[in-house]
Motif scaffolding. Structure first.
Motif, PDB file in Angstrom:
ATOM      1  N   GLY A  65       0.812  -1.223   0.000  1.00 16.61           N
ATOM      2  CA  GLY A  65       0.000   0.000   0.000  1.00 16.61           C
ATOM      3  C   GLY A  65       0.840   1.266   0.000  1.00 16.61           C
ATOM      4  N   ARG A  66       2.142   1.119   0.249  1.00 15.69           N
ATOM      5  CA  ARG A  66       3.035   2.297   0.236  1.00 15.69           C
ATOM      6  C   ARG A  66       4.090   2.205  -0.862  1.00 15.69           C
ATOM      7  N   PHE A  67       4.523   1.010  -1.187  1.00 18.28           N
ATOM      8  CA  PHE A  67       5.582   0.809  -2.177  1.00 18.28           C
ATOM      9  C   PHE A  67       4.985   0.222  -3.455  1.00 18.28           C
ATOM     10  N   ILE A  68       5.564   0.597  -4.590  1.00 19.06           N
ATOM     11  CA  ILE A  68       5.102   0.087  -5.876  1.00 19.06           C
ATOM     12  C   ILE A  68       6.311  -0.250  -6.752  1.00 19.06           C
ATOM     13  N   ILE A  69       6.296  -1.459  -7.299  1.00 23.06           N
ATOM     14  CA  ILE A  69       7.323  -1.874  -8.250  1.00 23.06           C
ATOM     15  C   ILE A  69       6.803  -1.651  -9.666  1.00 23.06           C
ATOM     16  N   SER A  70       7.676  -1.143 -10.509  1.00 23.18           N
ATOM     17  CA  SER A  70       7.318  -0.986 -11.913  1.00 23.18           C
ATOM     18  C   SER A  70       8.524  -1.349 -12.765  1.00 23.18           C
ATOM     19  N   ARG A  71       8.260  -1.569 -14.040  1.00 19.47           N
ATOM     20  CA  ARG A  71       9.324  -1.966 -14.942  1.00 19.47           C
ATOM     21  C   ARG A  71       9.177  -1.196 -16.248  1.00 19.47           C
ATOM     22  N   ASP A  72      10.272  -0.706 -16.781  1.00 17.71           N
ATOM     23  CA  ASP A  72      10.287  -0.014 -18.059  1.00 17.71           C
ATOM     24  C   ASP A  72      11.108  -0.865 -19.011  1.00 17.71           C
ATOM     25  N   ASP A  73      10.433  -1.585 -19.885  1.00 21.31           N
ATOM     26  CA  ASP A  73      11.145  -2.507 -20.774  1.00 21.31           C
ATOM     27  C   ASP A  73      11.974  -1.762 -21.816  1.00 21.31           C
ATOM     28  N   ALA A  74      11.529  -0.614 -22.228  1.00 16.11           N
ATOM     29  CA  ALA A  74      12.283   0.154 -23.221  1.00 16.11           C
ATOM     30  C   ALA A  74      13.637   0.596 -22.663  1.00 16.11           C
ATOM     31  N   LYS A  75      13.658   0.929 -21.382  1.00 15.99           N
ATOM     32  CA  LYS A  75      14.890   1.374 -20.739  1.00 15.99           C
ATOM     33  C   LYS A  75      15.608   0.245 -19.999  1.00 15.99           C
ATOM     34  N   ASN A  76      14.944  -0.907 -19.906  1.00 12.03           N
ATOM     35  CA  ASN A  76      15.483  -2.046 -19.160  1.00 12.03           C
ATOM     36  C   ASN A  76      15.816  -1.655 -17.724  1.00 12.03           C
ATOM     37  N   THR A  77      14.830  -1.079 -17.072  1.00 10.01           N
ATOM     38  CA  THR A  77      14.988  -0.676 -15.679  1.00 10.01           C
ATOM     39  C   THR A  77      13.802  -1.175 -14.861  1.00 10.01           C
ATOM     40  N   VAL A  78      14.045  -1.342 -13.589  1.00  6.68           N
ATOM     41  CA  VAL A  78      13.008  -1.674 -12.625  1.00  6.68           C
ATOM     42  C   VAL A  78      13.067  -0.620 -11.524  1.00  6.68           C
ATOM     43  N   SER A  79      11.917  -0.149 -11.101  1.00  6.27           N
ATOM     44  CA  SER A  79      11.870   0.911 -10.101  1.00  6.27           C
ATOM     45  C   SER A  79      11.076   0.476  -8.876  1.00  6.27           C
ATOM     46  N   LEU A  80      11.382   1.122  -7.780  1.00  4.42           N
ATOM     47  CA  LEU A  80      10.632   0.929  -6.541  1.00  4.42           C
ATOM     48  C   LEU A  80      10.236   2.312  -6.038  1.00  4.42           C
ATOM     49  N   GLN A  81       8.963   2.636  -6.192  1.00  5.23           N
ATOM     50  CA  GLN A  81       8.436   3.898  -5.695  1.00  5.23           C
ATOM     51  C   GLN A  81       8.047   3.696  -4.240  1.00  5.23           C
ATOM     52  N   MET A  82       8.639   4.485  -3.373  1.00  2.68           N
ATOM     53  CA  MET A  82       8.400   4.330  -1.932  1.00  2.68           C
ATOM     54  C   MET A  82       7.728   5.587  -1.406  1.00  2.68           C
ATOM     55  N   ASN A  83       6.507   5.435  -0.936  1.00  2.27           N
ATOM     56  CA  ASN A  83       5.713   6.548  -0.432  1.00  2.27           C
ATOM     57  C   ASN A  83       5.459   6.390   1.062  1.00  2.27           C
ATOM     58  N   ARG A  84       5.124   7.492   1.684  1.00  2.00           N
ATOM     59  CA  ARG A  84       4.790   7.499   3.134  1.00  2.00           C
ATOM     60  C   ARG A  84       5.848   6.726   3.917  1.00  2.00           C
ATOM     61  N   LEU A  85       7.079   7.088   3.677  1.00  2.00           N
ATOM     62  CA  LEU A  85       8.196   6.376   4.304  1.00  2.00           C
ATOM     63  C   LEU A  85       8.187   6.532   5.808  1.00  2.00           C
ATOM     64  N   LYS A  86       8.656   5.487   6.465  1.00  2.00           N
ATOM     65  CA  LYS A  86       8.720   5.441   7.922  1.00  2.00           C
ATOM     66  C   LYS A  86      10.160   5.225   8.356  1.00  2.00           C
ATOM     67  N   PRO A  87      10.501   5.618   9.558  1.00  3.63           N
ATOM     68  CA  PRO A  87      11.884   5.369  10.030  1.00  3.63           C
ATOM     69  C   PRO A  87      12.278   3.896   9.945  1.00  3.63           C
ATOM     70  N   GLU A  88      11.323   3.015  10.126  1.00  4.12           N
ATOM     71  CA  GLU A  88      11.637   1.582  10.060  1.00  4.12           C
ATOM     72  C   GLU A  88      11.908   1.094   8.642  1.00  4.12           C
ATOM     73  N   ASP A  89      11.724   1.957   7.658  1.00  3.05           N
ATOM     74  CA  ASP A  89      12.095   1.617   6.284  1.00  3.05           C
ATOM     75  C   ASP A  89      13.585   1.862   6.029  1.00  3.05           C
ATOM     76  N   THR A  90      14.280   2.433   6.986  1.00  2.00           N
ATOM     77  CA  THR A  90      15.703   2.692   6.837  1.00  2.00           C
ATOM     78  C   THR A  90      16.459   1.387   6.635  1.00  2.00           C
ATOM     79  N   ALA A  91      17.198   1.312   5.536  1.00  2.00           N
ATOM     80  CA  ALA A  91      17.899   0.077   5.180  1.00  2.00           C
ATOM     81  C   ALA A  91      18.700   0.321   3.907  1.00  2.00           C
TER      82      ALA A  91
END
Length: 126
Positions: A65-91
């Motif tokens: 509900g906060r993170f989203i994975i996406s892929r761009d095949d044209a650019k050959n990249t994978v992304s991780l959109q991280m929203n509403r980050l919390k201190p416990e996401d530190t890593a």
């Protein structure tokens, strides 16, 4: 084969970051791809995964509900959109790719992944 993750940084709680993973010698559209993270003093844990066909994603309960994975095949990249980050996401966040399997496989275990990026640090302050 080399994976390279970037986009980490420092952000305040409730902020957002977008991580990106690029690859040389590997095509993401023919792999199951995932993100893992490792907090200080802890093991590397599953964050999210996208099936090879790009249709299905699954996330750890802690980020759903906060993170989203996406892929761009044209650019050959994978992304991780991280929203509403919390201190416990530190890593340190790692992208990973798994060869073999079917277009529909969802893999959540570290041992199922063959290729790893070098990791990018995400720090969330309260």
């Amino acid at each position: 084969v080399q994976l390279q993750a970037c986009g980490g940084g420092s952000v305040q709680a409730e902020g957002s970051l977008r991580l990106s993973c690029s690859a040389t010698g590997l095509t993401f559209s023919s792999k199951t791809v995932a993100w893992f993270r490792q907090a200080p003093g802890q093991g590397r844990t599953f964050v999210g995964v996208m099936s090879m066909n790009g249709v299905t994603t699954r996330y750890a309960d802690s980020v759903r509900g906060r993170f989203i994975i996406s892929r761009d095949d044209a650019k050959n990249t994978v992304s991780l959109q991280m929203n509403r980050l919390k201190p416990e996401d530190t890593a340190v966040y790692y992208c990973a790719a798994s060869q073999g399997g079917t277009y529909y496989d969802i893999k959540k275990r570290r041992g199922e992944y063959d290729y790893w990026g070098q990791g990018t640090q995400v720090t969330v302050s309260s």
